[in-house]
Scaffold this motif. Structure first.
Motif, short mmCIF file in Angstrom:
data_model
loop_
_atom_site.label_atom_id
_atom_site.label_comp_id
_atom_site.label_asym_id
_atom_site.label_seq_id
_atom_site.Cartn_x
_atom_site.Cartn_y
_atom_site.Cartn_z
N ARG A 191 0.81 -1.21 0.00
CA ARG A 191 0.00 0.00 0.00
C ARG A 191 0.85 1.27 0.00
O ARG A 191 0.42 2.29 -0.52
CB ARG A 191 -0.92 0.02 1.22
N GLU A 192 2.01 1.22 0.58
CA GLU A 192 2.83 2.42 0.74
C GLU A 192 3.90 2.51 -0.33
O GLU A 192 4.51 1.51 -0.70
CB GLU A 192 3.45 2.43 2.13
N VAL A 193 4.11 3.71 -0.82
CA VAL A 193 5.09 3.94 -1.89
C VAL A 193 6.48 3.47 -1.47
O VAL A 193 7.18 2.83 -2.25
CB VAL A 193 5.12 5.43 -2.29
N ALA A 194 6.88 3.75 -0.26
CA ALA A 194 8.23 3.36 0.21
C ALA A 194 8.42 1.84 0.13
O ALA A 194 9.49 1.37 -0.26
CB ALA A 194 8.46 3.85 1.63
N HIS A 195 7.41 1.09 0.49
CA HIS A 195 7.50 -0.38 0.42
C HIS A 195 7.54 -0.84 -1.03
O HIS A 195 8.24 -1.79 -1.38
CB HIS A 195 6.34 -1.03 1.15
N SER A 196 6.80 -0.16 -1.88
CA SER A 196 6.79 -0.50 -3.30
C SER A 196 8.18 -0.29 -3.91
O SER A 196 8.66 -1.11 -4.69
CB SER A 196 5.76 0.35 -4.02
N MET A 197 8.82 0.80 -3.57
CA MET A 197 10.15 1.09 -4.11
C MET A 197 11.18 0.07 -3.64
O MET A 197 12.12 -0.24 -4.36
CB MET A 197 10.60 2.50 -3.70
N LYS A 198 11.00 -0.48 -2.46
CA LYS A 198 11.93 -1.50 -1.95
C LYS A 198 11.89 -2.78 -2.76
O LYS A 198 12.82 -3.58 -2.71
CB LYS A 198 11.66 -1.78 -0.48
N LEU A 199 10.83 -2.99 -3.54
CA LEU A 199 10.77 -4.18 -4.39
C LEU A 199 11.93 -4.21 -5.38
O LEU A 199 12.39 -5.28 -5.77
CB LEU A 199 9.45 -4.23 -5.16
N ASN A 200 12.41 -3.05 -5.78
CA ASN A 200 13.52 -2.98 -6.74
C ASN A 200 14.83 -3.46 -6.15
O ASN A 200 15.76 -3.76 -6.88
CB ASN A 200 13.66 -1.57 -7.28
N GLU A 201 14.92 -3.54 -4.84
CA GLU A 201 16.14 -4.00 -4.17
C GLU A 201 16.15 -5.51 -3.95
O GLU A 201 17.17 -6.06 -3.57
CB GLU A 201 16.27 -3.29 -2.81
N MET A 202 15.04 -6.16 -4.18
CA MET A 202 14.95 -7.59 -3.91
C MET A 202 15.79 -8.39 -4.90
O MET A 202 15.82 -8.08 -6.08
CB MET A 202 13.49 -8.05 -3.95
#
Length: 73
Positions: A8-19
């Motif tokens: 739901r949160e933009v910050a968590h969404s952006m962290k997907l790129n680090e996975m």
């Protein structure tokens, strides 16, 4: 599905790129014109290990249609 996570949160969404592990990102923006999907595409489209799958119609002149025709936005 027990391993499905709704971001739901933009910050968590952006962290997907680090996975480093495989992930599936499902977006409601089918034509890739708005929202966080644009960020995910920009960060992942050039990696040959990734698959971008469009299900449905992309109107002419949208980013989704350009990607499907192998054009550049």
């Amino acid at each position: 599905m027990e391993n499905l996570t709704y971001i739901r949160e933009v910050a968590h969404s952006m962290k997907l790129n680090e996975m480093k592990d495989p992930v599936i990102i499902i977006s409601a923006s089918g034509m890739a014109e708005a929202g966080r999907i644009r960020h995910h595409l920009a960060n992942n489209i050039n990696d040959p290990a990734n698959l971008i799958l469009f299900i449905g119609y992309c109107a002419e002149h949208t980013l989704g249609a350009q990607i499907l025709s192998h054009g550049t936005p």
